[in-house]
Every structure is written in C-alpha cells, then in structure tokens.
Design a protein around this motif. Structure first.
Motif, PDB file in Angstrom:
ATOM      1  N   MET B 212       0.823  -1.223   0.000  1.00  0.00           N
ATOM      2  CA  MET B 212       0.000   0.000   0.000  1.00  0.00           C
ATOM      3  C   MET B 212       0.853   1.267   0.000  1.00  0.00           C
ATOM      4  O   MET B 212       0.320   2.374  -0.017  1.00  0.00           O
ATOM      5  N   THR B 213       2.178   1.090   0.023  1.00  0.00           N
ATOM      6  CA  THR B 213       3.072   2.257   0.005  1.00  0.00           C
ATOM      7  C   THR B 213       4.094   2.097  -1.123  1.00  0.00           C
ATOM      8  O   THR B 213       5.250   2.495  -0.995  1.00  0.00           O
ATOM      9  N   ASP B 214       3.634   1.515  -2.234  1.00  0.00           N
ATOM     10  CA  ASP B 214       4.556   1.171  -3.332  1.00  0.00           C
ATOM     11  C   ASP B 214       4.555   2.219  -4.440  1.00  0.00           C
ATOM     12  O   ASP B 214       4.976   1.949  -5.551  1.00  0.00           O
ATOM     13  N   ARG B 215       4.071   3.400  -4.124  1.00  0.00           N
ATOM     14  CA  ARG B 215       4.045   4.539  -5.071  1.00  0.00           C
ATOM     15  C   ARG B 215       3.127   4.276  -6.265  1.00  0.00           C
ATOM     16  O   ARG B 215       3.187   4.976  -7.266  1.00  0.00           O
ATOM     17  N   GLY B 216       2.273   3.272  -6.196  1.00  0.00           N
ATOM     18  CA  GLY B 216       1.349   2.952  -7.278  1.00  0.00           C
ATOM     19  C   GLY B 216      -0.070   3.380  -6.940  1.00  0.00           C
ATOM     20  O   GLY B 216      -0.287   4.235  -6.073  1.00  0.00           O
ATOM     21  N   PRO B 217      -1.045   2.779  -7.638  1.00  0.00           N
ATOM     22  CA  PRO B 217      -2.453   3.174  -7.446  1.00  0.00           C
ATOM     23  C   PRO B 217      -2.977   2.952  -6.030  1.00  0.00           C
ATOM     24  O   PRO B 217      -3.846   3.700  -5.580  1.00  0.00           O
ATOM     25  N   LEU B 218      -2.444   1.945  -5.327  1.00  0.00           N
ATOM     26  CA  LEU B 218      -2.932   1.735  -3.959  1.00  0.00           C
ATOM     27  C   LEU B 218      -2.424   2.829  -3.022  1.00  0.00           C
ATOM     28  O   LEU B 218      -3.128   3.256  -2.116  1.00  0.00           O
ATOM     29  N   GLU B 219      -1.209   3.266  -3.244  1.00  0.00           N
ATOM     30  CA  GLU B 219      -0.721   4.394  -2.441  1.00  0.00           C
ATOM     31  C   GLU B 219      -1.541   5.641  -2.764  1.00  0.00           C
ATOM     32  O   GLU B 219      -1.910   6.408  -1.866  1.00  0.00           O
ATOM     33  N   ALA B 220      -1.844   5.832  -4.054  1.00  0.00           N
ATOM     34  CA  ALA B 220      -2.667   6.986  -4.440  1.00  0.00           C
ATOM     35  C   ALA B 220      -4.029   6.914  -3.740  1.00  0.00           C
ATOM     36  O   ALA B 220      -4.554   7.927  -3.272  1.00  0.00           O
ATOM     37  N   LEU B 221      -4.586   5.715  -3.674  1.00  0.00           N
ATOM     38  CA  LEU B 221      -5.882   5.551  -3.015  1.00  0.00           C
ATOM     39  C   LEU B 221      -5.783   5.865  -1.522  1.00  0.00           C
ATOM     40  O   LEU B 221      -6.626   6.595  -0.977  1.00  0.00           O
ATOM     41  N   THR B 222      -4.767   5.344  -0.848  1.00  0.00           N
ATOM     42  CA  THR B 222      -4.648   5.611   0.594  1.00  0.00           C
ATOM     43  C   THR B 222      -4.419   7.104   0.840  1.00  0.00           C
ATOM     44  O   THR B 222      -4.948   7.673   1.801  1.00  0.00           O
ATOM     45  N   ARG B 223      -3.671   7.752  -0.042  1.00  0.00           N
ATOM     46  CA  ARG B 223      -3.478   9.202   0.101  1.00  0.00           C
ATOM     47  C   ARG B 223      -4.796   9.955  -0.112  1.00  0.00           C
ATOM     48  O   ARG B 223      -5.110  10.916   0.602  1.00  0.00           O
ATOM     49  N   ALA B 224      -5.581   9.519  -1.103  1.00  0.00           N
ATOM     50  CA  ALA B 224      -6.877  10.166  -1.345  1.00  0.00           C
ATOM     51  C   ALA B 224      -7.777  10.004  -0.117  1.00  0.00           C
ATOM     52  O   ALA B 224      -8.491  10.941   0.275  1.00  0.00           O
ATOM     53  N   LEU B 225      -7.735   8.830   0.491  1.00  0.00           N
ATOM     54  CA  LEU B 225      -8.537   8.604   1.700  1.00  0.00           C
ATOM     55  C   LEU B 225      -8.068   9.515   2.836  1.00  0.00           C
ATOM     56  O   LEU B 225      -8.879  10.052   3.592  1.00  0.00           O
ATOM     57  N   MET B 226      -6.746   9.687   2.962  1.00  0.00           N
ATOM     58  CA  MET B 226      -6.233  10.580   4.011  1.00  0.00           C
ATOM     59  C   MET B 226      -6.705  12.013   3.788  1.00  0.00           C
ATOM     60  O   MET B 226      -7.055  12.721   4.743  1.00  0.00           O
ATOM     61  N   GLU B 227      -6.734  12.443   2.522  1.00  0.00           N
ATOM     62  CA  GLU B 227      -7.209  13.804   2.243  1.00  0.00           C
ATOM     63  C   GLU B 227      -8.682  13.943   2.630  1.00  0.00           C
ATOM     64  O   GLU B 227      -9.107  14.986   3.130  1.00  0.00           O
ATOM     65  N   GLU B 228      -9.447  12.888   2.407  1.00  0.00           N
ATOM     66  CA  GLU B 228     -10.856  12.946   2.809  1.00  0.00           C
ATOM     67  C   GLU B 228     -10.991  12.992   4.331  1.00  0.00           C
ATOM     68  O   GLU B 228     -11.866  13.675   4.870  1.00  0.00           O
ATOM     69  N   VAL B 229     -10.119  12.262   5.049  1.00  0.00           N
ATOM     70  CA  VAL B 229     -10.131  12.332   6.516  1.00  0.00           C
ATOM     71  C   VAL B 229      -9.822  13.755   6.962  1.00  0.00           C
ATOM     72  O   VAL B 229     -10.490  14.310   7.852  1.00  0.00           O
ATOM     73  N   ARG B 230      -8.836  14.369   6.329  1.00  0.00           N
ATOM     74  CA  ARG B 230      -8.472  15.758   6.687  1.00  0.00           C
ATOM     75  C   ARG B 230      -9.663  16.701   6.515  1.00  0.00           C
ATOM     76  O   ARG B 230      -9.893  17.592   7.335  1.00  0.00           O
TER      77      ARG B 230
END
Lengths: 309, 309
Positions: B212-230
């Motif tokens: 989930m931290t491999d700089r690919g689409p899953l990392e992008a997804l987890t980052r998008a989720l973090m932005e929504e949490v913010r």
C-alpha cells in the motif's frame, strides 16, 4: 450463404454459438481452438440453445490462424480482452487480404485500439453481444437468455461488410443481429452496466445482483459509478442519458438475482477483465482530466485482488 | 499508589497490559472478563513485554461489572467498538459514583457519544493507545513495539482525573502515558492512518503495508482517503496539517511490512471495526455535506464484506 468464409479465432462459448448459427445457415465456418482442439476436431460443437439445440461441425479446425488456407470474409475474435495479449499476432495469418473484415465481440472500452493500428486497411466491426453462453465442457456450449448481437464500424459510420453481416445473420435461427452506425454508444451503454456491477460484486465479497440493487449503500455506489461512466462517455462524445441509470437499476432489480460474469470468473479462479472494464476507462478519465474517484478506488482495489490471484 | 481502585471491563490484551502495569506499580486493579474467566480467575495474567515480562494477579476477577464491590476511581473500557453493543449497560454496575472516571481505550471516531450521554456526570477520558498487544491464549498477553497511551477529557480541556492518571502511569514500568488537552486531535491523527490502511488491506485481497506504500495506485488511493479524513476532521474543528499525509506514508513505507489489525481480524474470522473506523466518519461527512467518494466506496464495500462473514 454458401460462398461466405468465416474464421473464428479462440472459439469459446460466444464465438462458437454465433458463428455456429452462421454455419447452420450455410456459411463455411472454420475455427481456431487451443485447449479444446482434440474434442472439437473429433466431434465439432454440441450447442444447447433456447432456440433449439444443434450440432456445429466446423469446416476446418486449426491450432493457429496461420494454418487457415485461403482468405476469410470475416475473422471473428471473441476471446476476453487482456492488455498484454498480442491479438494482432494471433490473427495476422488470417488477415492477408484487406477484404477480410475483423469482427470483435468483446466487452469493455479501448479493446479495438491496438488491432486498428495493426490492421489499418481492414474494416473492424466492433461488436457487443447480449447473450448468456457457457462452455459446459470441451466442445459443448450452452446458450441461455438473450441471443443478440450489435455491430458497427469501429469509429462509426457506414460499412458494406457490416450490412452484409447483418444480412447473413438474418438467415440464422435464433440470433437477433443488427448493424448500427454508432456502435460506440452501445459499447458505452453496456459498460454502464458492466463497470459498476462486475467490480462491486467481487470487491463486496461475492454479491449477487439483488444485494447491489437493495436501495442501500451498495446501490448508491453502483449509481455513483454509473454517473462517472456517463461523465467519461460524454467526454468521448457519447451521450448516455441520465435516465439510463434508473433503467439499469430497475431492470437489474426486477431480474432474478444472479452472479455477474466477473464474479463467476473470480470464484472459478479465472482471470478478470479488469483493464477492459475499468482500467481503460480510468485512463480515459485521466486523459480528459475528469475526477472519477469511485471508479479509481474500485480499479486500485480490483487490480490488487486480481494480482493476489 | 495503593489507594487507587481500578476496574478493567473486557480485559483483552490492551486492557490487561496497561492496567496490569498499574497493578504492578501498586494500584488495586480488578477485571471483568468473560470468555477467559476461568483462566484469569485461576492464574491471573502472564504478560510478556519488551520492557520485561511480569505476572498480573487482579485484585478481583468478575463476570460482570455488577459484581464489583465498592467504587472505582477509574473504569477502563478497552473492548472493540461495535455500534449495537450496549456498553452503558455493561459498565453501569461500576459507575455508581460520579467520582469514577471512565477511561475509553478504543480506536475510531464517535466511540464516546453514547457513553457520554449515558453517564453525563462522569468524566470520560478518551484514550488512544499506541501498542502492539496480542492475546496469545487465555490469560497470556504479549506486548510488542510501542507502549504508549494518550488520554484527555472527551470534549477537550483540563481534567483532574486525567492529570492524576498521568501521575499514576508515571510510576509504572514501560508505559509512556500523557494527559493531553486536545485528545480529539490525536484521535483524528490516528484515524488518518487507520482509515486508509485498514480497509484497503482487506478490500485489496489481503495486502500488507509495503503493497500500500509502493508509489502505485494503492498508495494513491490511501493518500486520497487521508485527504478525505483531513476534510472531515477540519469540519469537526480538528486541523490535520497536509504534511501528516506524507509523514504517514513515509513512516509506513520505512517500517517493516506488516498486516493491519483489521486484516488480522478478517483473516482470523473476527469481526472488523467497520463503523468506528469508517462508518461514523462517513456519517460526519454527510452531516457537514462533504464529498468523500473514496471513503464511501470503501465503506459500502467493506460493510458488504463484513456482512458476508
């Protein structure tokens, strides 16, 4: 119809059914099959169909398109779409003459691009099948439900090969086939169903259609995905009216519950068409700078699930 | 510390560890346990810890809070949060006196609301644990990694009970405990990790943190989720700086790959904390009319997966 020559490459259930119906009506249909070669070579296809069972004995049975003698009027490709498959090489042996039209019966978006580049002088008939067809065992195919085919020139517009194919199908039993000038519309319209229901059925832990049309959060999610499909389609010049979303949901809700083909594939350990159904659409959204967060979430998750398998 | 009385309700691994450390330092700690009652009653807890193993013999071992005699200074609740659990009834027998403070060590958002309504005269110390604690077998607990606790008055502000608890923990071995005036910030900050990584690890087919931290689409997804949490946190008055997203990702990427607790629960067939981690946050977003499409997609899918189990 005796003077029409057809080669069906990768004759799975869908290909065997539709071109078998053409053979039944008098066309000379040969097939390229791999894993079922021995069974088909020995006994042809037994086809069980709601419009009447029939036997389909191909004119020739080959292991590759290179072995096909002479030239075909139509080459059918009905295998699933996986981006790394070199379909052009699979077909090249049978595509020597520009008079040969290529009939692609595949789901999803962006499935024609590579073949259109590989065969710029050939007509490509992009096709959408509405059919429930299953390979029961080597050489035995079952058709259920609809038996409908829409095809049109890739890129849109008129097509002599397309009109002729419609005429050929009109002589068959049980197949409703139509040439259309705007096949892209039908392709996107079918995606409006496939893109939400297929991935959600898998990602939700194995859901049938009733669970996804239960007026709860999963229905809300599938509707949100449909709206994102409409957005990308519009950017591609295809207008899917908003009313199609309700129609899709109502139609699915009123149909007896069933498993999507992607879920059936997943549960059987077969590969899922993640790129044709989701990945290519996400890339189009990116190209047009459209936000499709639900789609991208499902794409990232489904890719990971597929890779795990 | 001899004159402080503590009752730990639902003493799982986290509760047994933290209050066991208080007992080791001299507090009178009793426990309410259900499935492990016999083992704990007979032999107490064996606690394996990076700061030294120890035996924790509770002062009293009960099957319910009603059996607890007298009054406690602190009642710890450390069970997982499930919305339909009637935590107030579980605790009421030990909450007779407003001087009893309730210490909630649970993950997620919205976990205090029902208890705050049920016990309006009691101080609620909302707590966040940073610890790897596992129940190896009945009565045996293993602590690994961090052993840190942050707590603060629910709603924020000063708290005599909170300050006293910090002082009590300062006498323990191995526990870093701190009273804070803005516990909501720490709760949301921990959610910034939990909300993306826990659901995605399950929905992606069983992913460890490296995937989930491999700089690919899953990392992008987890980052998008973090932005929504913010976004939701900001609407709730909690400012999570943007830099926390990068910090979260970098920290996780540099840590040896591991499975999230939700994935461990899922694979073990245990229930997941879908509502505390995802559902309550989606409902807050709705309340504030915020769009959180990635979060809602994951919530709908994860709820379906949880229900299937």
């Amino acid at each position: 119809m005796k003077n029409v020559r057809i080669l069906t490459v990768g004759a799975g259930a869908v290909g065997a059914y539709f071109t078998g119906r053409l053979a039944q009506a008098g066309a000379e249909v040969s097939v390229v099959v791999r894993s079922d070669y021995d069974a088909v070579r020995a006994n042809g296809f037994e086809i069980l169909s709601t419009a009447g069972d029939f036997h389909f004995q191909p004119h020739g049975v080959y292991r590759s398109a290179e072995e096909y003698p002479g030239k075909a009027d139509y080459v059918f490709l009905t295998s699933k779409f996986f981006p790394e498959t070199d379909e052009a090489s699979m077909l090249r042996g049978a595509m020597g003459n520009p008079g040969t039209a290529l009939v692609l019966i595949q789901n999803g978006i962006g499935i024609e691009d590579k073949l259109a580049a590989a065969f710029p002088d050939h007509e490509i008939l992009s096709s959408i099948a509405y059919i429930g067809a299953t390979r029961l065992k080597p050489g035995t195919v079952q058709q259920k439900g609809a038996s409908e085919l829409k095809f049109g020139r890739f890129g849109g517009g008129e097509s002599a090969a397309g009109c002729r194919l419609e005429a050929l199908f009109s002589e068959t039993i049980g197949v409703q086939a139509a040439f259309v000038e705007n096949i892209a519309w039908f392709r996107w319209s079918k995606l409006l169903w496939n893109l939400p229901y297929n991935p959600v059925s898998v990602l939700g832990g194995g859901l049938d259609t009733s669970r996804m049309t239960d007026r709860g959060p999963l229905e809300a999610l599938t509707r949100a995905l449909m709206e994102e499909v409409r957005l990308v389609a519009a950017a591609e010049g295809v207008d899917l009216p908003e009313s199609l979303v309700d129609q899709n949901v109502e139609f699915t809700r009123n149909f007896p519950p069933y498993k999507t083909s992607m879920l059936v594939d997943f549960e059987a350990g077969r590969r899922m068409e993640v790129e044709a159904i989701l990945g290519n659409v996400c890339r189009l959204a990116e190209k047009h700078r459209l936000k499709v967060p639900c789609m991208q979430t499902c794409y990232a998750l489904l890719s990971a699930v597929a890779e795990k398998r």
